[in-house]
Design a protein around this motif. Sequence first.
Motif: not given
Length: 222
Positions: A122, A124, A138, A146, A148, A158-159, A161-162
């Motif tokens: 992930v 961030y 994320a 953050i 999931r 990532n954007a 899923d988190f």
Amino acid sequence: MKHLLTIGVAVGALITFGVVAQADPVVNELLYNDAGTDDEEFCEIKGDPGLSLAGFTLVGVNGSNGLDYRTVALDGYSINASGYFVVGMDGVANVDLVDPGTWQNGPDKVELRLNGSAVDGVCYGSSGNLVCEGGTFAPLVSEQSISRCPDGVDTNNNADDFIATSTYTPGETNDCSGPVPPIDVNLCQIAENDANGLPVLDGVRVRVNDVVALVASGVFRS
């Protein structure tokens, strides 16, 4: 002989179909910038209960240069009966492996590797030095984890899923309720597009944290 051969094939088929492949574990929740002195940080992994973590490592990747800055070896451990494994500081709820190290505040990445190869990760915050799932990241936050959402679901983006949340749930199902809080961004991040030319932050609630210069002309009257 024909009867024996038939029985042998049948038994072989039963053995083959009885094998169930285990899914790769994922980074499920990360707290990298808690309030005050960093003493609550953790990284939660989700996977099949009982899955051996031999050969797995959690690796912090520096967003400023793309180099590893921290490695936590998970040899000798396994995913617990609830399907989670928590690496965190002493005092973190449901911690399975106590480690006093800290995760950088971002933009950075935490990657889960097996024998040196990336299994999941992930990012961030946005950084051109990181390889991120879906080319996205994320939220970059403070005093929030953050997580999931839905819990354990990995779409390799990532954007998507988190989300950021103020409810930390190490070793438990992620709290995906309530409105998604805004993430702090600057003007350059707002203007950033993905590989398809679409805004990276499309549909994401944001709070602009930048200096804005207003240039005005004309006559003003009070």
